[in-house]
Design an enzyme around this catalytic site. Sequence first.
Site, PDB file in Angstrom:
ATOM      1  CE  LYS A  80      -3.782   2.069   2.689  1.00 61.22           C
ATOM      2  NZ  LYS A  80      -4.886   2.083   3.716  1.00 61.22           N
ATOM      3  CB  SER A 155      -7.812   3.213   2.878  1.00 62.10           C
ATOM      4  OG  SER A 155      -7.424   2.978   3.987  1.00 62.10           O
ATOM      5  CB  SER A 179      -8.563   0.661   6.082  1.00 64.70           C
ATOM      6  OG  SER A 179      -8.829   2.024   5.613  1.00 64.70           O
TER       7      SER A 179
HETATM    8  N1  GLN Z   1     -12.946   4.052   7.005  1.00 66.11           N
HETATM    9  C1  GLN Z   1     -12.038   4.294   7.677  1.00 66.11           C
HETATM   10  C2  GLN Z   1     -11.478   5.663   7.936  1.00 66.11           C
HETATM   11  O1  GLN Z   1     -12.427   6.251   6.745  1.00 66.11           O
HETATM   12  C3  GLN Z   1     -11.011   2.871   7.716  1.00 66.11           C
HETATM   13  C4  GLN Z   1      -9.744   3.591   8.074  1.00 66.11           C
HETATM   14  C5  GLN Z   1      -8.265   3.309   8.080  1.00 66.11           C
HETATM   15  O2  GLN Z   1      -8.854   1.957   8.601  1.00 66.11           O
HETATM   16  N2  GLN Z   1      -7.723   3.605   7.207  1.00 66.11           N
HETATM   17  O3  GLN Z   1     -11.551   6.149   8.467  1.00 66.11           O
END
Ligand code: GLN
Length: 494
Positions: A80, A155, A179
Amino acid sequence: MSALPAPNAAAWAEAVRRGDLDPLDGVRAALARARQLDPGLNALLHLDAEGAEDAARALRERLRRGEDPGPLAGVPLVVKNNIAVAGWKLTCGSRILGDFASTFTATVVERLRAAGAIPIAASNLDEFAMGASTENSAFGPARNPFRTDLVPGGSSGGSAVSVAAGYAPFALGSETGGSVRQPASFCGLFGLKPTYGCLSRYGLVAFASSLDQIGVFGRGARDLALAFDAAAGRDRADSTTLAEPVEPCVPQLGRGVDGMRVGLLANSFAAGVEDTTQQRVRAAAEALRAAGARLAETQFPYEEAVVPTYYLLNTAEASSNLARFDGIRYGLRAEDARQLRDLYLRSRDAGFGPEVKRRILLGTFSLSAGYYDQYFTAALKARTLVVRAYLDLFRKFDLLLGATTPTPAFRLGEKSDDPVAMYLCDIFTCSANLGGVPAVNVPAGLGADGLPRGVQLTGRHRGEAALLRAAAVLEQALGGCPPLPQAAARALAA
Ligand code: GLN
């Protein structure tokens, strides 16, 4: 169409170690597949073909000399793009970093490399990992390979797509609030969020440091165990890594769940959770029971407080962490500014996208004098209650079972104008981040709509071994990762 030479990371490494798969052929197959399919999926931000081929040649030499190439020998890895790899552009899915390239490599990537893995590409993500669909990337959304009009989740969507579409058998993502698990569920993969402190955050760009943790996507419980065992443990470069030695998971994988006490979370059957997901959670419960686990229904308290608590804390920490992107030290700098203050404002305005700005504003507000106690302190107290709730539950149970997400993958654009709807995607996942406990998505087949479903297991602090044992049982019972339907694969390759 070129397919990968092995179905998962474990089998890939075995083939390389036995001498049945030349590491360079393997890496080239992965690169070819990525080049072929990614124009339609946008999962990758850049490929490092040269670096990957060099690493494969070096590994080939080591094999020739009779050295042990490691438990992940030759396995291509997608990373990532909020995780640093020396020499690679580190964009975080944002414009604000411009052409910034990292000068060092994240500890977790170093450790996977030392175990034989070969990083091949950096994956697309929601800007600074803020989002649940990968639509917040400054470089365009990634698409779900099962149906390209749908999101892959986020994400870490690009990493999930890379594994689901077969560019690589495993990938790194990051978790602040679901995420890895949510995109794993949307793309039919195994996805692990480890215990906070088990994996070093050194080289992971900070979003909300008290929650952030690197996680892994794979095509089986063994893939996750191999990656976790190679990557976990104390790192002097990250003072939040745990001092206690981490229990290796691979040796315990085959031990089953006989006698384990599993709490079945009642919120998985609430209104708003679609029927197929509810059925798959029940099927998973039956499978664990059939394998000797003792199941009982239970409830996670403070359910309604989890999402607000998570969003108060992540925005507060983000507003502070992202202050470093000031147009001076890294990346993008506004050209037309005449004063320092102006430079900050213009660079940040041009560099950050709308969701990141929203979070900085929300976080700055909740940290401001006059509101701090009302919001930030209240959220910290609520977090303590979540931590205690897990401690209580794990006195009664060894594991918790429930849904990962209330629905399968949704359409691109469907939730883009409604941040609260997007935030509610995290309803079953972000509690594990608040509690610091490990959790895993286990694929539970396709629905009648052809889309992957997933179930979630949560374990006690540092309980990855038990968690992955149960994931291995469910892998057998529920069939593991659903393959991409032929038609979808053909359409992508066309
Ligand atoms: N949906 C979560 C957010 O928007 C995911 C964040 C994450 O785990 N990086 O904060």
